[in-house]
Design an enzyme around this catalytic site. Structure first.
Site, PDB file in Angstrom:
ATOM      1  CG  ASN A  53      -4.025  -4.457   2.903  1.00 25.55           C
ATOM      2  OD1 ASN A  53      -3.432  -4.302   1.849  1.00 25.55           O
ATOM      3  ND2 ASN A  53      -3.400  -4.445   4.066  1.00 25.55           N
ATOM      4  NE  ARG A  71      -2.292  -1.293   3.407  1.00 32.55           N
ATOM      5  CZ  ARG A  71      -2.569  -0.867   4.626  1.00 32.55           C
ATOM      6  NH1 ARG A  71      -3.590  -0.061   4.850  1.00 32.55           N
ATOM      7  NH2 ARG A  71      -1.852  -1.251   5.646  1.00 32.55           N
TER       8      ARG A  71
END
Length: 92
Positions: free
Chosen positions: A36, A18
């Site tokens: 996520n 990320r």
């Protein structure tokens, strides 16, 4: 202006993916978000000029170590034009 929604498959959670996506978005002046998902994938929405989106997705497909991107699915969606930055969102 173009906006895409994407799902990244592979070893992409618990490896800084990320953060990598956020940094990559900044490099390409892309706005949007990344998070996520509970199934082990990573979802993103990215908005910017079409050429920037194309380069962003190419970089996402390459990934970074120790991540291992197996595939990236993308769909064009309606631009929001209200995004001011690229951010990380909570897991869904």
């Amino acid at each position: 202006m173009k906006r895409v929604q994407g799902i990244v498959h592979g070893k992409v959670q618990g490896v800084g993916f990320r953060h990598f996506t956020k940094v990559t978005a900044a490099e390409h002046d892309i706005k949007g978000w990344v998070r996520n998902l509970s199934d082990g994938t990573v979802e993103f929405e990215a908005e910017g000029p079409e050429s920037s989106i194309r380069r962003f997705i190419e970089d996402i497909k390459k990934g970074q170590r120790p991540a291992k991107v197996e595939s990236v699915e993308t769909n064009d969606i309606q631009p929001l034009k209200s995004e001011t930055r690229f951010r990380q969102r909570k897991t869904r």
